[in-house]
Design an enzyme around this catalytic site. Structure first.
Site, PDB file in Angstrom:
ATOM      1  N   VAL A  48      -3.356  -1.606   0.980  1.00  0.00           N
ATOM      2  CA  VAL A  48      -3.694  -3.005   1.225  1.00  0.00           C
ATOM      3  C   VAL A  48      -5.150  -3.224   0.849  1.00  0.00           C
ATOM      4  O   VAL A  48      -6.011  -2.405   1.180  1.00  0.00           O
ATOM      5  CB  VAL A  48      -3.489  -3.371   2.707  1.00  0.00           C
ATOM      6  CG1 VAL A  48      -3.921  -4.812   2.969  1.00  0.00           C
ATOM      7  CG2 VAL A  48      -2.037  -3.164   3.095  1.00  0.00           C
ATOM      8  N   LYS A  49      -5.382  -4.326   0.173  1.00  0.00           N
ATOM      9  CA  LYS A  49      -6.749  -4.675  -0.210  1.00  0.00           C
ATOM     10  C   LYS A  49      -7.094  -6.024   0.392  1.00  0.00           C
ATOM     11  O   LYS A  49      -6.372  -7.005   0.185  1.00  0.00           O
ATOM     12  CB  LYS A  49      -6.842  -4.740  -1.725  1.00  0.00           C
ATOM     13  CG  LYS A  49      -8.235  -5.066  -2.222  1.00  0.00           C
ATOM     14  CD  LYS A  49      -8.208  -5.524  -3.661  1.00  0.00           C
ATOM     15  CE  LYS A  49      -9.553  -6.114  -4.054  1.00  0.00           C
ATOM     16  NZ  LYS A  49      -9.425  -6.976  -5.240  1.00  0.00           N
TER      17      LYS A  49
END
Lengths: 319, 319, 319, 319, 319
Positions: free
Chosen positions: E203-204
Site C-alpha cells: 500500500v502506498k
C-alpha cells in the site's frame, strides 16, 4: 489447533486458505480430532462391487442414511462416497461431518484388462453438497492411466480453486502389472509418489506386500539393504515415497477380515508412520454397534491409546 | 548483462519481453550466471522411474525440499520437476531460484511400444507457482508423437503469451525406432531440429552415439565425409541441427556413472559447442556434499575454468 | 497491377479483400512480380526429412537465416517453412518478403502406412509473425485423410477471416494407393481437385507420371483419347482439374536432380499451363550463388524469357 | 532495409514480428521508403466534417477510389480512412498500398463540449480488409477521455496480437481546455506523451503554437528557459515528449492553407525532428495533379532534397 | 533469505507461491535487499502531470531508458510506470529489475471534482512484459470511488491467479473531502485501511499531516489521547491502520523538496514503522549522479545506517 495439525498444515503452504481450512476441518473432526491421524469411512462398494455383495451381509446398510450415522457415531474424520449416497444425506449431515465426494467410479459389470473409472460427479456437485474434499481413483499400470491422470489434473485445478482438497485413491492395476504386482511394495511406493506428484493432498494406497515387481527396483532394494520384511518396514518406505512423509498417506483396509487381523494391520501402519486407515467393508458389513466398537478400537490404536483399546473379543464376534 | 547473454537473447527477438526476461533470469542465475552456459537440476525420476529406484541410493532425496536446496547450494541455473515437487517448495524457493514446471510425465508401470506422457500440470499452475519456464517431453518415433507435438504447441502458445519460455525434452523413442536408434547421432540431430521447429526456447537431448539409424542419412554422412567419431564431433552436428547454434541446446547426463565419465562427457559437450548439461541422477543420487562438489566441477568445465576443477578423486567416491 | 494479376484475382472474388491483398502481395513480389507466375522457396525438410539429410549437402543452410536470404536474393515470390524457421527471422524479414507459415508437419522417425502430419502452428502464430499466407499438407489416400481435411477446413475458415490465403500441399499417399499411384496422372488430378474443393487459394502437387492408378479412370482416358504422353499433356490435365485453371496451381520440384532435368521439367509445367514451381532441395542444397543463378533461370523460363536463360552449364556444377 | 529503418525498428523490440513487419512495410513504401520519414494521406473528413465541406472543393474526391489513387500516385507511405472508404477499395488496393483503418470517428452533427468518437470498425475488419495498421482518435481534455483511453487499450491489445500496429490521433479537446489550449505547446506535448504511454506505435498531433495552457508548466518552461519561439523549437519539445524521439511522431496539416505556408510548416517539423506529416484537406481538396506535385515536394522536403523541390509556384495555383 | 523477509512473507500465507515469490523478488532486490525496507522508483508523472512539468527540469529523463537505468544504478527495489514506459525497456531490463506495471492512470487535462483514472493496461500486458507486480490507483473521497474499487478487485483476482502481487496507490481525493483532508491523518489512515481491505499486498499513501478531517474521528483521537504531533506519531497510526503493520506500507515523497526535508521525512517514516518510500520527482528531476547519491542516502536511512549516510550537502545542490 494442536501442534501436530499445525505441522501437517505447514506442508501445504502452496494451497490456498480454503483448501487448508478444509484439511483442518477433517483433521479436527471426530475421535481423532487434533491427533493428525485419520480414520475415514468410504462406501463406494455399492457402485464398485454391486449392492448385494456389499450390503446383504448387513441389510441396514442398504440405506444411505446408515453410513452417515455410522461415521458420526464412530467419530471418523470423514465419510467418502459417490454422488448418489452423498446426495441422500448431505442436507442433514454436511454441517456435522466432513464429506468427501468421490468423483469417479468403476463398476464390475464390464471387465477388461485396463480399467478406467467413469467421472460421475463434479466439483460443482461437491460444493453444492457441502463437501469438505473431492476423491478420485487412478489406476497406474492401466493402458488408460493417462486419461485418469489428466482428468484428475483438471478436476484438481478446479477443486482447489474452490477451496476443496483432493484425495487420490492410487490403486495400481491393469495390463502393465502382474496380479501380485498390484500390491508389491515397489509398486505401492510408486503409486504413492505418482499421486503426490499429481498434487494430491491426501493419498490412499493398499498395504504393500513383500513382493517386488520391477527388476531394477529389486536390485536397488537389495544393494541398499532396505528392510521390507514387516508391514511397518514397508509402510515406512511408502511414507518416504509420499514426499518423505510430507503428504497425508492413509491405507485401505481391503476385503473383510478378522478383527485381530485388522488391528494388527493398523498397528503395522501406525508403527511405519502411516497416517491412518480408510475402512469400508470391515466396518459397514458388521452390525453397527460392533462396527462402532471396532472403529473406536482402531482409532485408539492410531491415537496411541493401545493399552486401553478393547481386545478383539470385546468388540464382538469377528467375521 | 554480459555480451554473451545479450548475444543469446538476440536469437529470441520473436519472443515477448516476458519470455526474454525469464530466459535472462535463468542465464543470469547461479554459478554459471552470465556465461551463457547452463547446468540445470531436473528431478522427475520419482514419477518417471519410481521413488525407490530414484531416491533409495541417497535417502535424504526422498524429501522434496532436498532438491531445492541442492540446486541452490550448487548454484545451478534452474530446477525442473513435476507439479507435486514444485508445489512442495515453490512458496519458499520460487523467489530465489528459477523453477521449471514439467507439464507432462510418464511412469514406467505401463510399458507399451509407443510411449506418451500424461499432461500433469498447466500454464496456470506454472504462473501460480512462480515458475520461470515450463518443460515438456516429446517422444519422436512414437506412434503417438503427433499427440505430444500438438499438446506442446498449444501449451507453448499459452505459456509464451504469459511470459514463460518453453523447454522441450526431445527423446526419440517408440516403435518407429530401434533401441540403438534412440541415441543414434542422426536421430538426436533430428530430435533437436523437431523441438526447435516446434518453437522451443531451450532444447534438451541425450548425448548422441556414433550409430546411424536411417540409411539415407548414413549415405549423406558418408558422402559429405562428416566427422562423427568423437562426442565433440557429434555434439557439433546436433548444435548445427538446432538452428545452427541459435537455440539453447543442453544435454542430459543419463544414468548414474562415474565422476570421471561424467566430466569427460561434459568436456565433449563443451568442446562441441553444447550449452550445458541437465544432470539429475548423477547429482541427487550422491550425498549432497559430494553432489555440490561435482556440480561445481562440471560448471567450472563449462565456464572454461577446467584447470581449477577438482579432479574426480577430490569430489569423493563415485557411485 | 498487371492485367494478368488482375485476371487471376478475378477468380477469387469470393474471398475478402485481406485474402486478395495477400495473394496480390505474393504475385507482385520478386522477380516474377506481376507475371502471374510463381516460384516459391519451401524449407520444411528439416522437419520432414531431418536436418542432416536436408542441410549437410550445403552446411550454411543449417542456419535459418540462410533461407530468408536465399529467397530475397533470388527474388522468389514467397518463402514457406514451419513455425521454428519462420520465428527465427520473421521480425527482420516479414516486412520484406511474403512468408507462408506451414501449419502442419510430419517427421520420418515413425513410419506407418497411413501418414498424418501434426498441427504445429496456428493462425494466431501466422498473424503475430507477419505472414502472408498459411500452408497445410493433406495426404489423400491415407486412412487418416478425413482428419486432415477437417483440420484444414477449420484452419481455412479462421485464416481467411483474418485475411490470410491458404496454400494446400496435396500429396496422395497412404494405404489406399500403390507406390506408383502417388504420382499417377489420375491421382494428381484428383489431389488437385480435392484441394480446390477444400477451399485452397494456391494448390501444390507433384508433377504427374504417365501411370494411371484407377481402372475406371483409365477407361475414360482411353475412351476419350486424352493425351497424357508428355509432361505438358499431363500438367494441362491437372490444371483443368484445378477448376479449369481458375486456381493457382504449382508443382513441387521433388528430390535433387540435375539442373537440366529441372529446367526441362519447368518448361513442361509452363507449357502445360502450370503456374510455377515450389523448389526446395534443388535450391538450398546447392551453394547459394549457384542456387540464385538456377532460380533466376527457372523464373526466366516461367516468365517466357527462355532464350536469355543461362544454359545449365552456366549455372555451375549440378549436384 | 536501410540503417534508419533498422534504427527506428529497434525502438519497438517489445512488439511481435507481425507488428514490426507492418511498421517496416509502411516505412519501406512509397517515395519516402527507407528514409524513416512519413507522409500519410488521411481522409476521414467525410465523416468528421461532412461530404460537402470536404469534397465539394474538388468534386472527383467524392469518389472513394480517388483517394486510393491519389495515395498511390503521390507515393505516400499509407492511406488512412474510416470503414466505408477502406471497404470501397481494399480488394484492389490493399496489396499495393498500406492501409490504415480508422476504428473510431466523430461527426459534427451533434456538438457538445466533451466529444467522444464512436467506434466504427473492428480489428477483424482491419484484418479482413488487408490493412497494415489501425488508427484511433483520443481527445485528452474531454470529460469522456477515459472511455477513449480504455477503448484504445483493448483494441491495441487485440490488434497487436494480430500483428497490426496502432496509430493514435491525439487531439486535445473538450471542456477541460480552452480553445487556444487545444494547440498550446504544453498540451500538444502532453497529448503526445499520453498516446505513447497508451502503447501507440505511431502518434499524430497538431503543430503546436507558442501558447501555454497550464500555469505550472509555464513556470517550468520559464525557469528552465526552454525555447518555444519557432515551430522547430516546439516540435523539438513534442518529439522529446514522445519518449525522447523513440516513437514515430507525425503532424497533421490542419485546415487548407497556401502551399507556401504548408512547405514552411513541413520544414519546421523536419528541422525540429518530426517524422513527417499526415496531409488530408491540403491534398485532396486540390486537383489531383497539383496535389501529387505538392505531396512530392513535401516528401522531398522531408527527404532532405529541399533544393530540388519545386517552388510553390511550380506546384500550381495555391488555394 | 533473511528472517525479516521471512517474517513479512508470513503475513501473506493466503497468497499463492507465485505472488509470494514476486514479493520476495522485490524484497530481495537492490540495495535494501533482505532488509524488509523499500525504496521504489515510480515514474508515472509523464502521464499524470505531463512531460514538460515532469521531465524538463532534468532533460535526460524524457528518455524512457533513463528511468530503468536510474533504478538499476541506485539499486531501488523496483521501478513502477505506465504501459508505454514499461514497454520501452522491458525486453532489456525485466530480467534484471522488478517492474511494476501501473494499470490505471489520470491526466490533468480534464479537471473535475471527482477524479477517476482510466485503465490503461492489463494483467496480460504485465505478464507479457515480465513484470513482478501490478499497480493501481484509487481515490477514496471521489464520487467515482466505487468504480475504482470494483476495477481493482477484478484486476486483483486475475493478477494474483497469475502470481502477480498488487500495489495500491491509495490517494484520498474528490468532492467528498476538503483540500486539507486529502492528507489529514485520519483520512490517510482510512485510505490505508481501504487498500488493505481490497486485498492489496503493498500500500502506498502520502505522509499524513496533523490535520483531522472528520469530526467523530477527531473526538476519538482526543478522547484516547492518541499522539499525532510528529510525523513518526502519525506514521505509526497509519501503520496500525494497515492491519496493525501486517501489510507492506510505503509513503510517497510528493513534490520536489530540498534534500534535507526529504531525509527528515524518511527518518520520520522509518521511526514510525513505515516500510519505505516511493520517490519519483525527488529523484528523476535531479541530475542522475545526484539522484543516485540521494537515493543511496535514503536507503541507508531506512537500513539504519544513518551515521554513514552522506549529509545533504554531500549529495549536491538541492533543487
Amino acid at each position: 489447533m494442536t501442534n501436530r495439525v499445525r505441522e501437517i498444515l505447514s506442508w501445504y503452504t502452496h494451497e490456498n486458505p480454503g483448501v487448508r481450512a478444509n484439511l483442518m476441518r477433517i483433521m479436527n473432526h471426530g475421535r481423532l480430532g487434533g491427533t493428525g491421524r485419520f480414520v475415514i469411512l468410504p462406501v463406494d462398494q455399492g457402485f464398485e462391487h454391486g449392492p448385494l455383495r456389499s450390503f446383504a451381509p448387513n441389510p441396514p446398510s442398504y440405506d444411505p442414511d446408515y453410513h452417515f450415522q455410522l461415521a458420526l457415531e464412530a467419530g471418523t474424520n470423514a465419510y467418502a462416497a459417490p454422488l448418489g449416497f452423498i446426495q441422500s444425506g448431505a442436507d442433514r449431515y454436511a454441517g456435522e461431518l466432513p464429506l468427501i465426494l468421490k468423483l469417479n467410479n468403476s463398476d464390475t459389470l464390464y471387465g477388461g484388462d485396463d480399467p478406467c473409472p467413469a467421472v460421475t460427479g463434479s466439483v460443482r456437485d461437491a460444493l453444492a453438497l457441502g463437501c469438505a474434499a473431492i476423491g478420485f481413483t487412478i489406476y497406474p499400470g492401466s493402458a488408460l492411466r493417462n486419461e485418469m491422470y489428466e482428468e484428475v489434473r483438471e478436476l484438481t485445478e478446479e477443486a482447489k480453486a474452490c477451496g476443496l482438497p483432493v484425495v487420490i485413491w492410487s490403486y495400481p492395476r491393469g495390463s502393465g502389472l502382474s496380479k501380485d504386482g498390484e500390491t508389491a511394495v515397489d509398486i505401492i511406493c510408486y503409486a504413492a509418489q505418482i499421486a503426490c506428484q499429481l498434487g494430491a493432498n491426501i493419498v490412499k494406497v493398499k498395504p504393500p506386500t513383500e513382493y517386488i515387481e520391477q527388476e531394477p527396483t529389486k536390485k536397488v532394494i537389495e544393494k541398499e539393504r532396505i528392510p521390507i520384511a514387516t508391514l511397518s518396514d514397508r509402510v515406512r518406505l511408502v511414507v518416504k515415497s509420499a514426499f518423505n512423509g510430507r503428504r497425508i498417506l492413509i491405507f485401505s483396509g481391503g476385503p473383510a477380515k478378522t478383527i485381530d487381523e485388522l488391528f494388527t494391520e493398523c498397528r503395522g501402519i501406525r508403527d511405519g508412520g502411516g497416517f491412518g486407515s480408510i475402512i469400508g467393508r470391515n466396518s459397514f458389513q458388521r452390525p453397527k454397534d460392533e462396527a462402532v466398537r471396532m472403529l473406536t478400537a482402531v482409532m485408539d490404536i492410531y491415537a496411541g491409546k493401545e493399552a486401553k483399546a478393547p481386545a478383539a473379543e470385546k468388540v464382538g464376534s469377528a467375521r
